[in-house]
Design a protein around this motif. Sequence first.
Motif, PDB file in Angstrom:
ATOM      1  N   ALA A  17       0.841  -1.203   0.000  1.00  0.00           N
ATOM      2  CA  ALA A  17       0.000   0.000   0.000  1.00  0.00           C
ATOM      3  C   ALA A  17       0.867   1.241   0.000  1.00  0.00           C
ATOM      4  O   ALA A  17       1.934   1.280   0.625  1.00  0.00           O
ATOM      5  CB  ALA A  17      -0.927   0.010   1.212  1.00  0.00           C
ATOM      6  N   ASN A  18       0.412   2.261  -0.728  1.00  0.00           N
ATOM      7  CA  ASN A  18       1.067   3.566  -0.723  1.00  0.00           C
ATOM      8  C   ASN A  18      -0.006   4.625  -0.947  1.00  0.00           C
ATOM      9  O   ASN A  18      -1.203   4.352  -0.789  1.00  0.00           O
ATOM     10  CB  ASN A  18       2.195   3.631  -1.761  1.00  0.00           C
ATOM     11  CG  ASN A  18       1.722   3.233  -3.154  1.00  0.00           C
ATOM     12  OD1 ASN A  18       0.623   3.606  -3.587  1.00  0.00           O
ATOM     13  ND2 ASN A  18       2.535   2.464  -3.861  1.00  0.00           N
ATOM     14  N   ARG A  19       0.422   5.809  -1.321  1.00  0.00           N
ATOM     15  CA  ARG A  19      -0.523   6.913  -1.465  1.00  0.00           C
ATOM     16  C   ARG A  19      -1.516   6.706  -2.604  1.00  0.00           C
ATOM     17  O   ARG A  19      -2.606   7.266  -2.599  1.00  0.00           O
ATOM     18  CB  ARG A  19       0.258   8.212  -1.695  1.00  0.00           C
ATOM     19  CG  ARG A  19      -0.571   9.475  -1.642  1.00  0.00           C
ATOM     20  CD  ARG A  19       0.334  10.684  -1.767  1.00  0.00           C
ATOM     21  NE  ARG A  19      -0.406  11.928  -1.619  1.00  0.00           N
ATOM     22  CZ  ARG A  19       0.152  13.136  -1.645  1.00  0.00           C
ATOM     23  NH1 ARG A  19       1.467  13.247  -1.796  1.00  0.00           N
ATOM     24  NH2 ARG A  19      -0.589  14.215  -1.512  1.00  0.00           N
ATOM     25  N   THR A  20      -1.147   5.898  -3.597  1.00  0.00           N
ATOM     26  CA  THR A  20      -1.969   5.764  -4.797  1.00  0.00           C
ATOM     27  C   THR A  20      -2.841   4.513  -4.829  1.00  0.00           C
ATOM     28  O   THR A  20      -3.905   4.517  -5.450  1.00  0.00           O
ATOM     29  CB  THR A  20      -1.082   5.757  -6.055  1.00  0.00           C
ATOM     30  OG1 THR A  20      -0.119   4.692  -5.948  1.00  0.00           O
ATOM     31  CG2 THR A  20      -0.353   7.076  -6.204  1.00  0.00           C
ATOM     32  N   GLY A  62      -5.263   7.637  -7.585  1.00  0.00           N
ATOM     33  CA  GLY A  62      -4.884   6.237  -7.765  1.00  0.00           C
ATOM     34  C   GLY A  62      -5.290   5.699  -9.122  1.00  0.00           C
ATOM     35  O   GLY A  62      -4.532   4.964  -9.761  1.00  0.00           O
ATOM     36  N   GLU A  63      -6.461   6.065  -9.583  1.00  0.00           N
ATOM     37  CA  GLU A  63      -6.915   5.602 -10.902  1.00  0.00           C
ATOM     38  C   GLU A  63      -6.043   6.177 -12.013  1.00  0.00           C
ATOM     39  O   GLU A  63      -5.698   5.471 -12.974  1.00  0.00           O
ATOM     40  CB  GLU A  63      -8.376   6.001 -11.102  1.00  0.00           C
ATOM     41  CG  GLU A  63      -9.340   5.262 -10.182  1.00  0.00           C
ATOM     42  CD  GLU A  63     -10.767   5.744 -10.326  1.00  0.00           C
ATOM     43  OE1 GLU A  63     -11.005   6.635 -11.178  1.00  0.00           O
ATOM     44  OE2 GLU A  63     -11.645   5.247  -9.595  1.00  0.00           O
ATOM     45  N   ALA A  64      -5.672   7.449 -11.881  1.00  0.00           N
ATOM     46  CA  ALA A  64      -4.797   8.074 -12.878  1.00  0.00           C
ATOM     47  C   ALA A  64      -3.424   7.413 -12.867  1.00  0.00           C
ATOM     48  O   ALA A  64      -2.823   7.191 -13.927  1.00  0.00           O
ATOM     49  CB  ALA A  64      -4.672   9.572 -12.604  1.00  0.00           C
ATOM     50  N   TYR A  65      -2.932   7.100 -11.695  1.00  0.00           N
ATOM     51  CA  TYR A  65      -1.631   6.448 -11.579  1.00  0.00           C
ATOM     52  C   TYR A  65      -1.647   5.077 -12.255  1.00  0.00           C
ATOM     53  O   TYR A  65      -0.720   4.739 -13.012  1.00  0.00           O
ATOM     54  CB  TYR A  65      -1.272   6.297 -10.101  1.00  0.00           C
ATOM     55  CG  TYR A  65      -0.064   5.429  -9.845  1.00  0.00           C
ATOM     56  CD1 TYR A  65       1.221   5.914 -10.058  1.00  0.00           C
ATOM     57  CD2 TYR A  65      -0.209   4.122  -9.377  1.00  0.00           C
ATOM     58  CE1 TYR A  65       2.338   5.128  -9.823  1.00  0.00           C
ATOM     59  CE2 TYR A  65       0.898   3.324  -9.143  1.00  0.00           C
ATOM     60  CZ  TYR A  65       2.164   3.830  -9.359  1.00  0.00           C
ATOM     61  OH  TYR A  65       3.256   3.035  -9.130  1.00  0.00           O
ATOM     62  N   MET A  66      -2.683   4.278 -12.021  1.00  0.00           N
ATOM     63  CA  MET A  66      -2.764   2.952 -12.631  1.00  0.00           C
ATOM     64  C   MET A  66      -2.844   3.054 -14.152  1.00  0.00           C
ATOM     65  O   MET A  66      -2.238   2.252 -14.871  1.00  0.00           O
ATOM     66  CB  MET A  66      -3.980   2.197 -12.084  1.00  0.00           C
ATOM     67  CG  MET A  66      -3.875   1.808 -10.607  1.00  0.00           C
ATOM     68  SD  MET A  66      -2.402   0.844 -10.226  1.00  0.00           S
ATOM     69  CE  MET A  66      -2.667  -0.605 -11.267  1.00  0.00           C
ATOM     70  N   ALA A  67      -3.580   4.044 -14.659  1.00  0.00           N
ATOM     71  CA  ALA A  67      -3.663   4.231 -16.114  1.00  0.00           C
ATOM     72  C   ALA A  67      -2.311   4.665 -16.686  1.00  0.00           C
ATOM     73  O   ALA A  67      -1.914   4.230 -17.775  1.00  0.00           O
ATOM     74  CB  ALA A  67      -4.730   5.275 -16.441  1.00  0.00           C
ATOM     75  N   VAL A 115      -2.898  -9.839 -10.204  1.00  0.00           N
ATOM     76  CA  VAL A 115      -2.687  -8.586  -9.488  1.00  0.00           C
ATOM     77  C   VAL A 115      -4.043  -7.934  -9.266  1.00  0.00           C
ATOM     78  O   VAL A 115      -4.810  -7.723 -10.210  1.00  0.00           O
ATOM     79  CB  VAL A 115      -1.766  -7.640 -10.282  1.00  0.00           C
ATOM     80  CG1 VAL A 115      -1.646  -6.290  -9.576  1.00  0.00           C
ATOM     81  CG2 VAL A 115      -0.393  -8.275 -10.478  1.00  0.00           C
ATOM     82  N   LEU A 116      -4.335  -7.619  -8.005  1.00  0.00           N
ATOM     83  CA  LEU A 116      -5.589  -6.971  -7.632  1.00  0.00           C
ATOM     84  C   LEU A 116      -5.277  -5.615  -7.028  1.00  0.00           C
ATOM     85  O   LEU A 116      -4.266  -5.457  -6.322  1.00  0.00           O
ATOM     86  CB  LEU A 116      -6.376  -7.816  -6.635  1.00  0.00           C
ATOM     87  CG  LEU A 116      -6.762  -9.217  -7.110  1.00  0.00           C
ATOM     88  CD1 LEU A 116      -5.769 -10.245  -6.565  1.00  0.00           C
ATOM     89  CD2 LEU A 116      -8.171  -9.571  -6.680  1.00  0.00           C
ATOM     90  N   VAL A 117      -6.127  -4.624  -7.292  1.00  0.00           N
ATOM     91  CA  VAL A 117      -5.850  -3.279  -6.808  1.00  0.00           C
ATOM     92  C   VAL A 117      -7.120  -2.620  -6.279  1.00  0.00           C
ATOM     93  O   VAL A 117      -8.232  -2.905  -6.716  1.00  0.00           O
ATOM     94  CB  VAL A 117      -5.241  -2.385  -7.912  1.00  0.00           C
ATOM     95  CG1 VAL A 117      -3.915  -2.942  -8.377  1.00  0.00           C
ATOM     96  CG2 VAL A 117      -6.189  -2.228  -9.080  1.00  0.00           C
ATOM     97  N   ARG A 118      -6.898  -1.712  -5.343  1.00  0.00           N
ATOM     98  CA  ARG A 118      -7.947  -0.795  -4.892  1.00  0.00           C
ATOM     99  C   ARG A 118      -7.338   0.601  -4.939  1.00  0.00           C
ATOM    100  O   ARG A 118      -6.649   1.021  -4.011  1.00  0.00           O
ATOM    101  CB  ARG A 118      -8.430  -1.145  -3.484  1.00  0.00           C
ATOM    102  CG  ARG A 118      -9.662  -0.342  -3.061  1.00  0.00           C
ATOM    103  CD  ARG A 118     -10.234  -0.843  -1.748  1.00  0.00           C
ATOM    104  NE  ARG A 118      -9.288  -0.663  -0.667  1.00  0.00           N
ATOM    105  CZ  ARG A 118      -9.490  -1.091   0.569  1.00  0.00           C
ATOM    106  NH1 ARG A 118     -10.586  -1.755   0.861  1.00  0.00           N
ATOM    107  NH2 ARG A 118      -8.587  -0.876   1.502  1.00  0.00           N
ATOM    108  N   PRO A 119      -7.562   1.326  -6.054  1.00  0.00           N
ATOM    109  CA  PRO A 119      -6.947   2.657  -6.200  1.00  0.00           C
ATOM    110  C   PRO A 119      -7.454   3.625  -5.137  1.00  0.00           C
ATOM    111  O   PRO A 119      -8.597   3.534  -4.665  1.00  0.00           O
ATOM    112  CB  PRO A 119      -7.386   3.096  -7.600  1.00  0.00           C
ATOM    113  CG  PRO A 119      -7.763   1.833  -8.310  1.00  0.00           C
ATOM    114  CD  PRO A 119      -8.331   0.941  -7.246  1.00  0.00           C
ATOM    115  N   ASN A 120      -6.604   4.581  -4.781  1.00  0.00           N
ATOM    116  CA  ASN A 120      -6.949   5.608  -3.814  1.00  0.00           C
ATOM    117  C   ASN A 120      -7.525   6.810  -4.553  1.00  0.00           C
ATOM    118  O   ASN A 120      -6.829   7.763  -4.875  1.00  0.00           O
ATOM    119  CB  ASN A 120      -5.712   6.009  -2.997  1.00  0.00           C
ATOM    120  CG  ASN A 120      -6.051   7.013  -1.908  1.00  0.00           C
ATOM    121  OD1 ASN A 120      -7.201   7.140  -1.496  1.00  0.00           O
ATOM    122  ND2 ASN A 120      -5.037   7.715  -1.422  1.00  0.00           N
ATOM    123  N   GLY A 121      -8.823   6.738  -4.859  1.00  0.00           N
ATOM    124  CA  GLY A 121      -9.509   7.849  -5.502  1.00  0.00           C
ATOM    125  C   GLY A 121      -9.035   8.107  -6.926  1.00  0.00           C
ATOM    126  O   GLY A 121      -8.451   7.246  -7.580  1.00  0.00           O
TER     127      GLY A 121
END
Length: 203
Positions: free
Chosen positions: A131-134, A168-173, A159-165
């Motif tokens: 876990a981190n900020r994103t 986080g979604e922008a970072y994953m993209a 790989v499973l993720v729960r973006p942080n808002g």
Amino acid sequence: MTTPAPTRPLPSGVYSGRPWRIHEITEDFDLEDVWALPVQGGAEDFPRFVESMMGGDDRDFPVAYRFLFAVRWALGRLLGADKDEHGLGQRVTSLSERLPGDLRDQPAPERDVSPFHPLFLTDREYAAEIANRTVHGVLHLGWVEDADASGGYSAQLSVLVRPNGLVGEAYMALIKPFRYLVVYPALLRTVGRRWETAQEVAR
């Protein structure tokens, strides 16, 4: 057994359609990736495969892979994305709190050099989280019966993720092209080599 050459992403149903124990604690996570790993073995080989994949350090990975992650960790320090306040037990609660009793009794060994914190290890599954900020992420390894190898098994990575808002979604993209062009090809090749070495040592 011979390590298969092909490595490829798999459809999501290959993961979601199996009765993995990880489903019990990740109902609010999104499945990001599923990959077939270049690894085959026998029914009892899974713990040894996990050790070969998660052990050691990054020096046997290609330079491009190590450079990309060096940049990632440097940016994380610069932007404060990896501070303790954004990690497990701070911004997010560790998934270890959700583990049923029988999985709590099957902990995976801690690894000082890995940013992932292990959750559990069974004879067919391994899971670890970060876990981190994103993002709050989970790495899942599964050992599945291989239809192409009588009595054999092959490994899968999910790989499973729960973006942080929105951040986080922008970072994953943003990192998706780098994952597919650099990270996964290098990871899969290195995992295959490590497993071949582990097999040779065991003979």
